[in-house]
Design a protein around this motif. Sequence first.
Motif, PDB file in Angstrom:
ATOM      1  N   LEU A   1      30.623  35.574  20.979  1.00  0.00           N
ATOM      2  CA  LEU A   1      29.662  36.297  20.143  1.00  0.00           C
ATOM      3  C   LEU A   1      29.869  37.793  20.324  1.00  0.00           C
ATOM      4  N   TYR A   2      29.956  38.501  19.225  1.00  0.00           N
ATOM      5  CA  TYR A   2      30.171  39.944  19.240  1.00  0.00           C
ATOM      6  C   TYR A   2      28.893  40.616  18.751  1.00  0.00           C
ATOM      7  N   PRO A   3      28.087  41.181  19.675  1.00  0.00           N
ATOM      8  CA  PRO A   3      26.808  41.795  19.289  1.00  0.00           C
ATOM      9  C   PRO A   3      26.985  42.916  18.271  1.00  0.00           C
ATOM     10  N   ASN A   4      26.056  42.970  17.343  1.00  0.00           N
ATOM     11  CA  ASN A   4      26.065  43.973  16.288  1.00  0.00           C
ATOM     12  C   ASN A   4      25.163  45.141  16.696  1.00  0.00           C
ATOM     13  N   LYS A   5      25.673  46.351  16.586  1.00  0.00           N
ATOM     14  CA  LYS A   5      24.914  47.577  16.831  1.00  0.00           C
ATOM     15  C   LYS A   5      25.318  48.574  15.764  1.00  0.00           C
ATOM     16  N   ASP A   6      24.601  49.676  15.689  1.00  0.00           N
ATOM     17  CA  ASP A   6      24.887  50.688  14.665  1.00  0.00           C
ATOM     18  C   ASP A   6      26.319  51.213  14.723  1.00  0.00           C
TER      19      ASP A   6
ATOM     20  N   VAL B   1      15.293  38.002   9.183  1.00  0.00           N
ATOM     21  CA  VAL B   1      14.281  38.938   8.698  1.00  0.00           C
ATOM     22  C   VAL B   1      14.911  39.776   7.585  1.00  0.00           C
ATOM     23  N   PRO B   2      14.376  39.711   6.375  1.00  0.00           N
ATOM     24  CA  PRO B   2      14.955  40.469   5.262  1.00  0.00           C
ATOM     25  C   PRO B   2      15.106  41.957   5.594  1.00  0.00           C
ATOM     26  N   GLY B   3      16.278  42.484   5.276  1.00  0.00           N
ATOM     27  CA  GLY B   3      16.538  43.896   5.482  1.00  0.00           C
ATOM     28  C   GLY B   3      17.094  44.244   6.849  1.00  0.00           C
ATOM     29  N   GLU B   4      17.050  43.325   7.795  1.00  0.00           N
ATOM     30  CA  GLU B   4      17.603  43.584   9.130  1.00  0.00           C
ATOM     31  C   GLU B   4      19.053  43.121   9.187  1.00  0.00           C
ATOM     32  N   ALA B   5      19.841  43.835   9.979  1.00  0.00           N
ATOM     33  CA  ALA B   5      21.242  43.478  10.161  1.00  0.00           C
ATOM     34  C   ALA B   5      21.364  42.200  10.992  1.00  0.00           C
ATOM     35  N   ALA B   6      22.459  41.515  10.837  1.00  0.00           N
ATOM     36  CA  ALA B   6      22.744  40.327  11.634  1.00  0.00           C
ATOM     37  C   ALA B   6      22.819  40.713  13.113  1.00  0.00           C
TER      38      ALA B   6
END
Length: 103
Positions: free
Chosen positions: A7-12, A50-55
Amino acid sequence: MIKVYVLYPNKDDVTFDFDYYCNKHVPMIGELLGEAVTGATVDAGIASVVPGEAAPYVAISTISFDSIESFQTAFGPHAAKIKADVPNFTNAIPIMQLSEQKL
């Protein structure tokens, strides 16, 4: 059946090169681990529940093996080479989990 989830965590600031990952990294793993690998998938995160939130994860990969022993025997000698290739496609720090498929 044993599945290894990566799993590769998603961040900005996360970058992820799916072309490199799918066409170079995953085939390299297949070559190194050989017949111990019984299957593999690569999924790209597209959204949160959650709509609008990134994966929460930019990517999730699954590699299947018949047993923990077959994974350990195949992966151990090549772990350093596989890990050394990670910066070629992402700046995320991968999380690995071994799971036993129940259904």
